[in-house]
Scaffold this motif. Structure first.
Motif: not given
Ligand code: SF4
Lengths: 375, 76
Positions: A49-56
């Motif tokens: 969830k957070d890793l994807l958020l960082e990826a936009g």
């Protein structure tokens, strides 16, 4: 054959960086709905969830948790059966016993004399209970999507062939494409694309999602359940945005065939018919539920016991599960989240089911209501 | 409810419609009525006690090959 590559650190990092560079090129922030509760689980368990958020890429949860979307009316019908009828067995999947309603839950219900609630792993186990207890009425309370429906229906068919007159099924059967249409038609939440549920798709195939691209111009990918699978699905959706070619991509071809599982669908078509079902949070959706055809009334608990479970879809007071299921509200935005509503003391079904967005959020991100979503 | 992982078939009964699968080292019963010609050694997806799909080994290999490329491209 499971493989470590789906979890490999370098694979995950590589896919995330591809996703990040694709997301940078999209004109608007990317917000994808994972329709399936098991996807919600994978995404949170592996920190995606957070890793994807960082990826936009923002992931939001959808309506794909059968325990969550089954309205209280069904749970209450089941509770009434086992508390009012003597010598009666109400069998169901574990999660279903903990959903709190105005009548309590199946777990807190006090069964009538000689009656009991039994948790089973497979609907076949409930038919076995009917064989072993010929003097008792046995109802399997079956809630599920296209993944589960063939199994339950086939079991009912077997009971009928065996002449097992004490066995019937309380159906809470839901099909996945209609709520996707309902969510898109409402326009309540902006969505740039979908991860479609891998195992529902193993049964229904790809065609039932095509309307999403055709009518709403949105991309989607059928996705598996390992962390690598989720990222392959997200990448496939972003590639469609880049190419301005929305369609249904099968990112889980090792399990899902384009045509789905025809044998499983034939079982559903033989015994069941669609109806306009009531979903928690989503209201009545055309052709979104399945129920037994009249010919199979003998295994239909609703017909047999005169139940009308589908009339009430209200939430418990204060519970906003309905909005969570529509993707409108993130779990921590509910005032009860982590305060009075926890996995130990769930106030609504989204905190009961291990596929429920509130439960998953609480388990993997903690009880803090800190992360609020920007509108 | 959903195991969501592939399990290996370790036994089939003579009807071919049921048998046993290995779920993380535990032998559990499974119904094979919804998929055709299940053989010992096949990988299947089991849901609520019923196998709903068989793994396609060729597709599985292709997906792994794709992941290996990503891995080699050097995610850091
Ligand atoms: S946190 Fe609890 S009360 Fe709030 S929406 Fe989720 S299940 Fe309902």
């Amino acid at each position: 054959m499971p493989n470590d590559l789906y979890h490999d650190r370098r694979v995950i990092a590589g896919l995330l960086s591809e996703i990040a560079s694709l997301a940078k090129k999209t004109p608007r922030p990317v917000r994808l709905m994972e329709v399936c509760g098991t996807h919600t689980m994978t995404i949170h368990r592996h920190g995606l969830k957070d890793l994807l958020l960082e990826a936009g890429v923002e992931m939001i949860s959808g309506p794909g948790c059968p325990v969550c979307i089954t309205p209280d009316g069904f749970h209450e019908a089941a509770i009434r059966l086992v508390t009012k009828r003597e010598d009666f067995i109400l069998a169901t999947f574990g999660d279903m016993t903990r959903v709190p309603t105005r009548l309590g839950s199946l777990q807190t219900a006090v069964p009538a004399s000689g009656s009991m609630v039994k948790v089973v792993y497979s609907p076949e186990d409930s038919l076995e209970l009917a064989r072993l207890n010929p003097a008792k009425g046995v109802v399997f309370f079956g809630s599920g999507f296209e993944t589960t429906i063939p199994a339950v229906t086939l079991t009912a068919g077997r009971a009928r062939t065996e002449g097992r007159a004490n066995f019937s099924v309380l159906t809470a059967f839901w099909v996945i494409p209609p709520p996707i249409r309902a969510i898109l038609s409402s326009g309540e939440v902006r969505i740039s694309g979908f991860l479609y549920p891998g195992h529902v798709s193993a049964v229904i195939g790809l065609e039932p999602y095509e309307f999403v691209a055709r009518e709403f111009g949105l991309p989607g990918a059928v996705t598996g359940f390992e962390p690598g699978d989720i990222l392959l699905g997200v990448r496939a959706v972003l590639e469609q945005i880049r190419d301005k070619h929305p369609r249904v991509v099968n990112a889980y071809p090792r399990v899902v065939r384009a045509e789905g599982n025809p044998a499983a669908r034939a079982v559903m078509e033989k015994y069941l018919e669609p109806y306009d079902a009531l979903w928690r949070g989503l209201g009545r959706i055309p052709q979104s539920g399945l129920r037994f055809k009249l010919d199979y009334a003998s295994v239909d608990a609703a017909a047999k016991y005169g139940l009308h479970p589908a009339e009430d879809a209200s939430d418990a007071p204060g519970c906003r599960c309905g909005e969570v299921l529509r993707g409108v509200l993130a779990p921590p935005e509910c005032r009860l989240f982590g305060r009075t509503c926890t996995p130990e003391t769930p106030r609504g079904p989204c905190m009961v089911s291990f596929e429920g967005a509130c439960f998953v959020h609480h388990k993997f991100r903690g009880p803090s209501p800190a992360t609020r979503r920007k509108k | 409810m959903c195991l969501a992982i592939p399990v290996r078939v370790i036994e089939t009964d003579p009807s071919g419609e049921a048998g046993k699968v290995d779920y993380l080292g535990t032998k559990i019963g499974a119904n094979f009525a919804l998929i055709k010609d299940v053989r010992v050694g096949d990988w299947v997806i089991v849901h609520a006690g019923f196998a709903i799909s068989r793994l396609d080994e060729k597709e599985a290999r292709e997906t792994l090959a794709m992941l290996r490329e990503v891995q080699a491209a050097g995610g850091s």
